[in-house]
Design an enzyme around this catalytic site. Structure first.
Site, short mmCIF file in Angstrom:
data_model
loop_
_atom_site.label_atom_id
_atom_site.label_comp_id
_atom_site.label_asym_id
_atom_site.label_seq_id
_atom_site.Cartn_x
_atom_site.Cartn_y
_atom_site.Cartn_z
N GLU A 111 29.15 -0.40 -68.64
CA GLU A 111 28.52 0.49 -69.62
C GLU A 111 27.86 -0.29 -70.75
O GLU A 111 26.88 0.17 -71.34
CB GLU A 111 29.59 1.43 -70.20
CG GLU A 111 29.03 2.57 -71.05
CD GLU A 111 28.83 2.23 -72.53
OE1 GLU A 111 28.16 2.99 -73.24
OE2 GLU A 111 29.37 1.18 -72.96
N ASP A 124 34.78 -1.43 -69.28
CA ASP A 124 34.30 -2.75 -69.70
C ASP A 124 34.22 -2.84 -71.22
O ASP A 124 34.24 -1.83 -71.93
CB ASP A 124 32.94 -3.08 -69.08
CG ASP A 124 31.84 -2.11 -69.49
OD1 ASP A 124 32.13 -0.90 -69.61
OD2 ASP A 124 30.69 -2.54 -69.69
#
Length: 358
Positions: A130, A72
């Site tokens: 994350e 991400d």
């Protein structure tokens, strides 16, 4: 969307996965592409947990290494699709995710596909969420759902480290320091007590605080204590009765959570302090045999990691872990995010040489 070609160069693979938007919470398209690309490689067992993809070898090697990276990014800000740029004669790939941390993920994907007989068994992990609250972190979720996948002797996280080895990481703590007062009309301020004014000593203590440098296993970690948010005020003609100063403490991995909390309480003696988030750091773990072999193989001089990273999750499980990936961490999340092409190549060479035992 074109399928990912894991036989392409790490640079081209970086371009491809960066151009698949995957802002936290929107990783499914990229996770699908990764899972699909890995499915044709018979030497890998592929496992999926939500938008986290795991691929591992099962060769019966005596030692196992876990290599992980998040898929991400923070929100896009007119910096996709990626572009090739040259700065002072050096080639860069410019755009969101190039540094944090899709260049590292691209290197990992290419090596996962090509290293059919590595010198150690490898568990590759590419995980979601994350960049947001730690409760959503895909690596944390995976450790709860499939703790068996976290068996390993050493771990590498592909966080940007300028192609150098960064050992462990600082811990991070957030706390709210509060003041209270009495509301009153601002025309008659003497009747009330201004909670915002009472916050002045909090800011003074922060301004006076001097960051400490603490050596841990040969690496010098720099701490920091800073205000990151202030909340207060009722209306333009009201003396405020409450004020909150949110502080962030970055602490060396020599301290545990309780020790970090004591430091903050001592600094703000006399004030109401509430701890709202804390994540312990990770000691470097560079005394582990595999860590020493890795550092020697890539020819690096280990440095400390000042920011918190998921190496702490591995450390908490008793697995020594380091950060190693292309990209300048100062450019992570930056609108001018860009990675040096030479660093992508260097990290690929370093990992390939070590994992293949050459």
């Amino acid at each position: 969307m074109s399928p990912l070609d894991l036989s392409s160069s790490s640079l081209d693979l970086t371009r491809a996965i960066c151009d698949i938007p995957s802002v936290s919470g929107d990783e499914t398209t990229l996770a699908d592409a990764i899972a699909s690309a890995l499915a044709s490689y018979d030497h890998l067992e592929v496992i999926r947990d939500g938008d986290t993809i795991v691929a591992r070898t099962n060769l019966g090697r005596a030692r196992r290494v876990v290599i992980a990276g998040h898929i991400d990014t923070v929100p896009i800000n007119r910096n996709l699709p990626v572009e090739d740029r040259e700065i002072d004669g050096e080639a860069f790939l410019w755009g969101r995710g190039t540094v944090d941390m899709k260049a590292g993920v691209a290197v990992q994907l290419k090596l996962a596909a090509e290293l059919v007989a590595p010198s150690v068994d490898i568990t590759w992990m590419w995980y979601d969420h994350e960049e947001v609250d730690s409760s959503l972190n895909g690596l944390g979720r995976l450790s709860r759902n499939r703790p068996d996948l976290f068996v390993g002797d050493f771990a590498i996280l592909g966080e940007p480290s300028n192609g150098e080895v960064e050992g462990g990481c600082n811990g991070t703590l957030r706390a709210i320091v509060r003041t209270d007062g009495v509301r009153a009309h601002s025309a008659r301020s003497w009747i009330g007590e201004n909670a915002i004014h009472k916050a002045a000593p909090i800011l003074a203590r922060l301004a006076e605080y001097r960051a400490r440098e603490i050596e841990v296993e040969g690496l010098l970690y720099r701490e920091g204590l800073n205000a990151v948010k202030i909340v207060g005020g009722v209306a333009g003609n009201v003396i405020p009765d409450a004020c909150e100063v949110q502080v962030n403490y970055r602490f060396a991995p020599s301290r545990d959570a309780a020790g970090a909390e004591r430091v903050v309480r001592d600094v703000f003696t006399g004030f109401d302090v509430e701890f709202v988030d804390i994540a312990e750091g990770a000691r470097p773990g560079l005394d582990a045999p595999l860590a020493q072999e890795f550092v020697a193989a890539v020819g690096a001089t280990p440095r400390p990691k000042y920011g918190w990273t998921d190496v702490a999750r591995f450390s908490a499980l008793g697995i020594p872990a380091v950060n190693y990936g292309p990209g300048d961490p100062h450019l992570a999340h930056h609108d001018e995010e860009r990675v040096a092409v030479a660093q992508i190549d260097a990290v690929e060479r370093g990992l390939r040489a070590w994992l293949s035992g050459s």
